[in-house]
Design a protein around this motif. Structure first.
Motif, PDB file in Angstrom:
ATOM      1  N   PHE A 173      26.836 -21.540  73.811  1.00  0.00           N
ATOM      2  CA  PHE A 173      27.601 -22.132  74.917  1.00  0.00           C
ATOM      3  C   PHE A 173      27.830 -21.104  76.023  1.00  0.00           C
ATOM      4  CE2 PHE A 173      31.567 -23.044  77.113  1.00  0.00           C
ATOM      5  CZ  PHE A 173      31.410 -24.382  77.463  1.00  0.00           C
ATOM      6  N   VAL A 174      28.220 -19.885  75.651  1.00  0.00           N
ATOM      7  CA  VAL A 174      28.465 -18.833  76.639  1.00  0.00           C
ATOM      8  C   VAL A 174      27.193 -18.541  77.426  1.00  0.00           C
ATOM      9  CG1 VAL A 174      29.040 -16.391  76.942  1.00  0.00           C
ATOM     10  CG2 VAL A 174      30.359 -17.782  75.342  1.00  0.00           C
ATOM     11  N   ILE A 175      26.072 -18.478  76.717  1.00  0.00           N
ATOM     12  CA  ILE A 175      24.792 -18.199  77.386  1.00  0.00           C
ATOM     13  C   ILE A 175      24.444 -19.307  78.375  1.00  0.00           C
ATOM     14  CG2 ILE A 175      22.305 -17.980  77.008  1.00  0.00           C
ATOM     15  CD1 ILE A 175      23.023 -16.668  74.279  1.00  0.00           C
ATOM     16  N   VAL A 176      24.589 -20.567  77.955  1.00  0.00           N
ATOM     17  CA  VAL A 176      24.245 -21.705  78.816  1.00  0.00           C
ATOM     18  C   VAL A 176      25.130 -21.728  80.062  1.00  0.00           C
ATOM     19  CG1 VAL A 176      24.289 -24.215  78.972  1.00  0.00           C
ATOM     20  CG2 VAL A 176      23.280 -23.122  76.977  1.00  0.00           C
ATOM     21  N   VAL A 177      26.440 -21.529  79.869  1.00  0.00           N
ATOM     22  CA  VAL A 177      27.349 -21.546  81.015  1.00  0.00           C
ATOM     23  C   VAL A 177      27.030 -20.398  81.974  1.00  0.00           C
ATOM     24  CG1 VAL A 177      29.760 -21.280  81.738  1.00  0.00           C
ATOM     25  CG2 VAL A 177      29.199 -22.733  79.786  1.00  0.00           C
ATOM     26  N   SER A 178      26.759 -19.225  81.427  1.00  0.00           N
ATOM     27  CA  SER A 178      26.459 -18.061  82.266  1.00  0.00           C
ATOM     28  C   SER A 178      25.217 -18.282  83.112  1.00  0.00           C
ATOM     29  CB  SER A 178      26.267 -16.812  81.391  1.00  0.00           C
ATOM     30  OG  SER A 178      27.422 -16.519  80.654  1.00  0.00           O
ATOM     31  N   VAL A 179      24.235 -18.978  82.539  1.00  0.00           N
ATOM     32  CA  VAL A 179      22.950 -19.135  83.218  1.00  0.00           C
ATOM     33  C   VAL A 179      22.913 -20.376  84.117  1.00  0.00           C
ATOM     34  CG1 VAL A 179      20.474 -19.508  82.862  1.00  0.00           C
ATOM     35  CG2 VAL A 179      21.728 -17.895  81.411  1.00  0.00           C
ATOM     36  N   LEU A 180      23.435 -21.495  83.625  1.00  0.00           N
ATOM     37  CA  LEU A 180      23.270 -22.761  84.328  1.00  0.00           C
ATOM     38  C   LEU A 180      24.414 -23.120  85.262  1.00  0.00           C
ATOM     39  CD1 LEU A 180      21.706 -25.002  81.528  1.00  0.00           C
ATOM     40  CD2 LEU A 180      20.556 -23.585  83.236  1.00  0.00           C
ATOM     41  N   ALA A 181      25.634 -22.622  84.964  1.00  0.00           N
ATOM     42  CA  ALA A 181      26.780 -22.966  85.815  1.00  0.00           C
ATOM     43  C   ALA A 181      26.642 -22.290  87.175  1.00  0.00           C
ATOM     44  CB  ALA A 181      28.082 -22.568  85.142  1.00  0.00           C
ATOM     45  N   ARG A 182      27.275 -22.858  88.161  1.00  0.00           N
ATOM     46  CA  ARG A 182      27.178 -22.339  89.518  1.00  0.00           C
ATOM     47  C   ARG A 182      28.451 -21.593  89.904  1.00  0.00           C
ATOM     48  NH1 ARG A 182      22.627 -23.150  88.809  1.00  0.00           N
ATOM     49  NH2 ARG A 182      21.179 -24.497  89.928  1.00  0.00           N
ATOM     50  N   GLY A 183      28.273 -20.526  90.685  1.00  0.00           N
ATOM     51  CA  GLY A 183      29.381 -19.831  91.324  1.00  0.00           C
ATOM     52  C   GLY A 183      30.468 -19.366  90.378  1.00  0.00           C
ATOM     53  N   PHE A 184      31.690 -19.756  90.712  1.00  0.00           N
ATOM     54  CA  PHE A 184      32.882 -19.248  90.038  1.00  0.00           C
ATOM     55  C   PHE A 184      32.910 -19.628  88.565  1.00  0.00           C
ATOM     56  CE2 PHE A 184      37.549 -19.764  89.172  1.00  0.00           C
ATOM     57  CZ  PHE A 184      37.831 -18.407  89.145  1.00  0.00           C
ATOM     58  N   VAL A 185      32.406 -20.809  88.208  1.00  0.00           N
ATOM     59  CA  VAL A 185      32.452 -21.278  86.824  1.00  0.00           C
ATOM     60  C   VAL A 185      31.656 -20.345  85.912  1.00  0.00           C
ATOM     61  CG1 VAL A 185      31.823 -23.176  85.266  1.00  0.00           C
ATOM     62  CG2 VAL A 185      32.793 -23.666  87.506  1.00  0.00           C
ATOM     63  N   SER A 186      30.520 -19.836  86.383  1.00  0.00           N
ATOM     64  CA  SER A 186      29.706 -18.953  85.554  1.00  0.00           C
ATOM     65  C   SER A 186      30.439 -17.666  85.212  1.00  0.00           C
ATOM     66  CB  SER A 186      28.387 -18.631  86.268  1.00  0.00           C
ATOM     67  OG  SER A 186      28.612 -17.846  87.426  1.00  0.00           O
ATOM     68  N   ARG A 187      31.373 -17.248  86.072  1.00  0.00           N
ATOM     69  CA  ARG A 187      32.130 -16.026  85.813  1.00  0.00           C
ATOM     70  C   ARG A 187      33.230 -16.236  84.782  1.00  0.00           C
ATOM     71  NH1 ARG A 187      30.828 -12.059  89.272  1.00  0.00           N
ATOM     72  NH2 ARG A 187      29.585 -12.618  91.096  1.00  0.00           N
ATOM     73  N   LEU A 188      33.472 -17.483  84.427  1.00  0.00           N
ATOM     74  CA  LEU A 188      34.473 -17.793  83.407  1.00  0.00           C
ATOM     75  C   LEU A 188      33.824 -18.093  82.059  1.00  0.00           C
ATOM     76  CD1 LEU A 188      36.851 -20.145  85.440  1.00  0.00           C
ATOM     77  CD2 LEU A 188      37.174 -17.725  84.926  1.00  0.00           C
ATOM     78  N   ALA A 189      32.572 -17.682  81.885  1.00  0.00           N
ATOM     79  CA  ALA A 189      31.818 -18.060  80.692  1.00  0.00           C
ATOM     80  C   ALA A 189      32.509 -17.609  79.403  1.00  0.00           C
ATOM     81  CB  ALA A 189      30.406 -17.482  80.764  1.00  0.00           C
ATOM     82  N   ILE A 190      33.057 -16.383  79.370  1.00  0.00           N
ATOM     83  CA  ILE A 190      33.701 -15.883  78.160  1.00  0.00           C
ATOM     84  C   ILE A 190      34.949 -16.711  77.843  1.00  0.00           C
ATOM     85  CG2 ILE A 190      34.854 -13.915  77.100  1.00  0.00           C
ATOM     86  CD1 ILE A 190      31.873 -13.545  77.343  1.00  0.00           C
ATOM     87  N   PHE A 191      35.750 -16.976  78.857  1.00  0.00           N
ATOM     88  CA  PHE A 191      36.967 -17.760  78.659  1.00  0.00           C
ATOM     89  C   PHE A 191      36.631 -19.186  78.222  1.00  0.00           C
ATOM     90  CE2 PHE A 191      40.285 -20.568  80.518  1.00  0.00           C
ATOM     91  CZ  PHE A 191      41.345 -20.156  79.713  1.00  0.00           C
TER      92      PHE A 191
END
Length: 467
Positions: A173-191
């Protein structure tokens, strides 16, 4: 220092316009921006203390205090939030593996903070070139890399075996969010990964239980929320007992540090990582604002060092400037330091809510395994990023040979024994080999191998297409 000029009529800046560090928007907008910075730093500032065995509430509270100290020391010229540093996680793990407790941990971190502050004074007086001479990118990259990769077994042997599928799902999940999410959301991947892991663990608990780490014959839920219901909404941070964590028994609250030279040496390499990290962040802010911040680099080191030392005095976590918050500035183009004062004040208020700390303390071990699997690898690869950006030439044996030996020593937990009572292990040993090995090889090498220190003279012009 405490006068911010109202610009753009207090409204959102038009396209292409910015809000400089000494400027501000309307009060409601500044409060909103401050809250955005709190969200950006919140996940990492909570997760890292949890992994190090320190109280997350106290860490958040002291991050607010440290941020205010940092802004004062840099004279409000460098807009940055100072949150919990991941660079000390490996050193802390080594201290606990050798029988040290939280007081030993914070004592060693306090000394590291003071060393960083002293280096800052030297840089402020002598210039930034002193850091580049002693710690060129080839060395700092190696140290950052071995700090991250030294932690590999913590994720794979301590956390993941307890609930590997929850851990692997969380990591994915962290990997997918980091790669696919845009902008500010990708920076919250760990949280967001922490939240996802919690939900996945709760769903799994509705299906079956798992063996207790304390007694494999006893079946228990993955999530134990008894501590959350017992915690107050408002109160002073306290020690939080842990249930079901194979690595830690508690998250230690406020306490005074103790000092041991053996443990201090284990975290000193983290100072090198902080120097590289802070220098990179100051450069990033300088490029965004268009200000020449080189004269303030020493002050940035001092600010971070003082923040780390002050936090450690009361049992808090080490600090560093946060790339997450720099990302918020890049997205909003609002560089006002007023937003950071507001974020710091909100963080201090959050620190007095024990229920949030109890919630983080209840994170299942499998979730921590998934998060650390990604996180520790990311720390290690930041070292490679330093090499790539500096164009380090590994065809040169001066760069290749001593740094290769240092990496294996650090990652493989080599122990260098000086006397029966004194030895250095793992990260400290690797850092020593990196520093002494590189500078010694460079001093003894033929002239054609000594220059350039990093990069190639014949590197291609990137503005032109390659043949």
């Amino acid at each position: 220092m405490f006068r911010w000029t109202l610009v753009h009529g207090g409204k959102t800046p038009p396209a292409g316009a910015v809000v400089r560090p000494d400027e501000r928007l309307s009060t409601p907008r500044m409060v909103g921006l401050g809250a955005q910075h709190v969200v950006a730093m919140f996940g990492a500032t909570f997760v890292f203390p949890r992994v190090m065995g320190l109280n997350p509430n106290l860490a958040v509270l002291m991050s607010g205090v440290a941020t205010i100290l940092f802004l004062l020391i840099v004279k409000n010229r460098i807009p940055s939030y100072v949150g919990t540093s991941a660079s000390f996680v490996a050193g802390v793990a080594a201290i606990r593996a050798q029988g040290g407790d939280s007081a030993d941990v914070t004592g060693a971190i306090l000394i590291a903070g003071l060393i960083l502050a002293v280096v800052g004074v030297i840089v402020h007086v002598g210039g930034a070139h002193l850091v580049r001479a002693a710690l060129p990118p080839v060395v700092t990259g190696a140290v950052v890399m071995l700090i991250g990769f030294n932690l590999a077994t913590v994720a794979t042997t301590l956390y993941l075996p307890n609930e590997q599928w929850i851990g692997l799902l969380t990591a994915a999940f962290v990997i997918v969010v980091s790669v696919l999410a845009r902008g500010f959301v990708s920076r919250l991947a760990i949280f967001l990964g922490l939240v996802f892991g919690y939900v996945a663990s709760w769903i799994a608990d509705q299906i079956n239980q798992v063996p207790s780490s304390a007694d494999p014959k006893m079946m228990v839920d993955r999530i134990d929320w008894s501590g959350i219901s017992d915690a107050a909404w408002i109160g002073v941070p306290k020690t939080i007992p842990l249930v079901g964590d194979p690595n830690l028994k508690e998250l230690t609250g406020p306490h005074l540090p103790t000092f041991s030279m053996t443990f201090i040496l284990l975290v000193i390499p983290s100072v090198i990582a902080l120097l590289a990290e802070n220098a990179g962040h100051v450069k990033a802010v300088s490029e965004m604002t268009g200000d020449d911040l080189d004269p303030y680099l020493g002050r940035a080191f001092i600010g971070d060092g003082v923040g780390t030392a002050v936090a450690s005095v009361v049992g808090g976590s080490p600090t560093t400037t946060y790339a997450e918050n720099i990302g918020v500035m890049a997205a909003t183009r609002v560089y006002s330091t007023l937003a950071y004062y507001i974020a710091a004040a909100v963080a201090i208020l959050f620190g007095f809510c024990p229920k949030f700390g109890a919630l983080v303390a209840a994170t299942p071990a499998g979730v921590l395994g998934g998060i650390t699997l990604v996180l520790y690898g990311m720390i290690g690869l930041l070292g490679a990023k330093i090499w790539i950006e500096a164009r380090v030439d590994f065809a040169n044996p001066v760069n290749l040979v001593p740094l290769g030996a240092a990496l294996i020593a650090g990652i493989g937990d080599l122990t260098i024994k000086f006397t029966d009572d004194f030895s250095i292990t793992g990260i400290a040993a690797g850092t020593l080999i990196a520093l002494l090995g590189y500078h010694l090889c460079r001093a003894l090498a033929p002239a054609h191998l000594r220059e350039p220190r990093t990069g190639r003279d014949d590197r291609p012009d990137l503005a032109k297409p390659l043949a």
